[in-house]
Design a protein around this motif. Structure first.
Motif, mmCIF file in Angstrom:
data_model
loop_
_atom_site.group_PDB
_atom_site.id
_atom_site.type_symbol
_atom_site.label_atom_id
_atom_site.label_comp_id
_atom_site.label_asym_id
_atom_site.label_seq_id
_atom_site.Cartn_x
_atom_site.Cartn_y
_atom_site.Cartn_z
ATOM 1 N N MET A 174 0.876 -1.234 -0.143
ATOM 2 C CA MET A 174 0.304 -0.085 -0.004
ATOM 3 C C MET A 174 1.411 1.366 0.051
ATOM 4 O O MET A 174 0.232 1.912 -0.897
ATOM 5 N N PRO A 175 1.833 1.861 0.962
ATOM 6 C CA PRO A 175 2.258 2.368 0.999
ATOM 7 C C PRO A 175 3.068 3.267 -0.788
ATOM 8 O O PRO A 175 3.397 4.069 -0.983
ATOM 9 N N MET A 176 3.561 1.954 -1.410
ATOM 10 C CA MET A 176 4.506 2.301 -3.030
ATOM 11 C C MET A 176 2.934 2.724 -3.317
ATOM 12 O O MET A 176 3.810 3.341 -4.917
ATOM 13 N N ASN A 225 -14.184 6.181 9.558
ATOM 14 C CA ASN A 225 -15.116 3.787 9.087
ATOM 15 C C ASN A 225 -14.471 4.748 7.683
ATOM 16 O O ASN A 225 -14.134 5.067 6.943
ATOM 17 N N THR A 226 -15.440 3.149 7.303
ATOM 18 C CA THR A 226 -14.990 2.931 5.433
ATOM 19 C C THR A 226 -15.909 3.068 5.204
ATOM 20 O O THR A 226 -16.372 2.797 3.863
ATOM 21 N N SER A 227 -17.154 4.055 5.591
ATOM 22 C CA SER A 227 -17.827 4.865 4.598
ATOM 23 C C SER A 227 -17.877 4.995 3.266
ATOM 24 O O SER A 227 -17.381 5.548 3.606
ATOM 25 N N TYR A 228 -19.204 5.639 2.328
ATOM 26 C CA TYR A 228 -18.577 5.840 1.296
ATOM 27 C C TYR A 228 -18.476 7.205 1.705
ATOM 28 O O TYR A 228 -17.918 7.736 0.802
ATOM 29 N N VAL A 280 -10.333 2.094 0.500
ATOM 30 C CA VAL A 280 -11.132 1.130 -0.444
ATOM 31 C C VAL A 280 -10.828 -0.556 -0.344
ATOM 32 O O VAL A 280 -11.107 -1.525 -0.627
ATOM 33 N N ILE A 281 -9.530 -1.156 0.417
ATOM 34 C CA ILE A 281 -9.670 -1.821 0.627
ATOM 35 C C ILE A 281 -9.795 -2.737 0.831
ATOM 36 O O ILE A 281 -10.674 -3.514 1.506
ATOM 37 N N VAL A 282 -10.301 -2.114 2.601
ATOM 38 C CA VAL A 282 -11.158 -2.855 3.625
ATOM 39 C C VAL A 282 -12.694 -3.078 3.191
ATOM 40 O O VAL A 282 -13.360 -3.740 3.255
ATOM 41 N N ASN A 283 -12.952 -1.816 2.256
ATOM 42 C CA ASN A 283 -14.220 -1.782 1.965
ATOM 43 C C ASN A 283 -15.317 -2.982 0.811
ATOM 44 O O ASN A 283 -15.672 -3.739 0.588
#
Length: 198
Positions: free
Chosen positions: A65-67, A131-134, A195-198
């Motif tokens: 992810m950092p890259m 959180n990971t909401s839109y 985005v990844i978690v979602n």
């Protein structure tokens, strides 16, 4: 920071000291421009400790992810430089005013959110940022857009001050550019993570 981590050091303290140092040196640079040639390298060192820890944490949770975030940051820098140099986007006084208001609003929201989180208050309208909401992703996209356009203010500052100010102002300009690039990088990390978690 990565080297110390690989040798078995606990970098949490180093990361938080880096954050405190980053804030401290930023405040000094903002108010005492003449000391910028000394303070900007110290700021960069503190920033390296803090950002190294954040990046290491991100890498441990989401490999690669950092890259990706670094790639987004570099691309954003060159796209905004092209938009500035080609005059596709002109930095007018109105543009500056709107952008400064937007930055102030975003930083105020972040400051309130972090302060509430620090005191363990989680159930507030500001807790949605974590959180990971839109809605949270949307906020981060807007914040990253504002951060990207803030690069134009940095380019304009450099252009206007070039050959008209004392030499130490080069360090002030460098500091301003670093602050914005780090903001773009951190926002990219946050968006990719959500985005990844979602």
């Amino acid at each position: 920071t990565w080297e110390l981590y690989e040798r078995g050091f606990d970098i949490d303290l180093l990361m938080y000291e880096g954050l405190i140092g980053t804030i401290f040196f930023s405040l000094l640079i903002a108010f005492v421009h003449r000391l910028a040639p000394i303070l900007v390298p110290l700021y960069s060192l503190a920033l390296g400790f803090f950002l190294g820890g954040v990046t290491l944490y991100a890498e441990s949770k989401f490999r690669g992810m950092p890259m990706q975030a670094i790639g987004v940051t570099i691309t954003t820098f060159f796209v905004m430089l092209f938009l500035y140099k080609s005059k596709i986007v002109k930095v007018t006084e109105r543009f500056k005013s709107v952008l400064i208001v937007a930055v102030t609003i975003i930083m105020t929201i972040y400051a309130i959110s972090w302060s509430l989180h620090l005191f363990g208050i989680e159930t507030t309208p500001f807790s949605i940022l974590d959180n990971t909401s839109y809605l949270a992703i949307g906020f981060n996209i807007i914040a990253s857009g504002v951060a990207a356009f803030t690069l134009l203010l940095d380019f304009d500052f450099i252009e206007r001050k070039k050959n008209h100010v004392p030499k130490y102002m080069e360090w002030v300009a460098t500091w301003g550019l670093l602050v914005t690039l780090v903001w773009v990088y951190v926002e990219a990390l946050r968006i990719i993570k959500k985005v990844i978690v979602n």
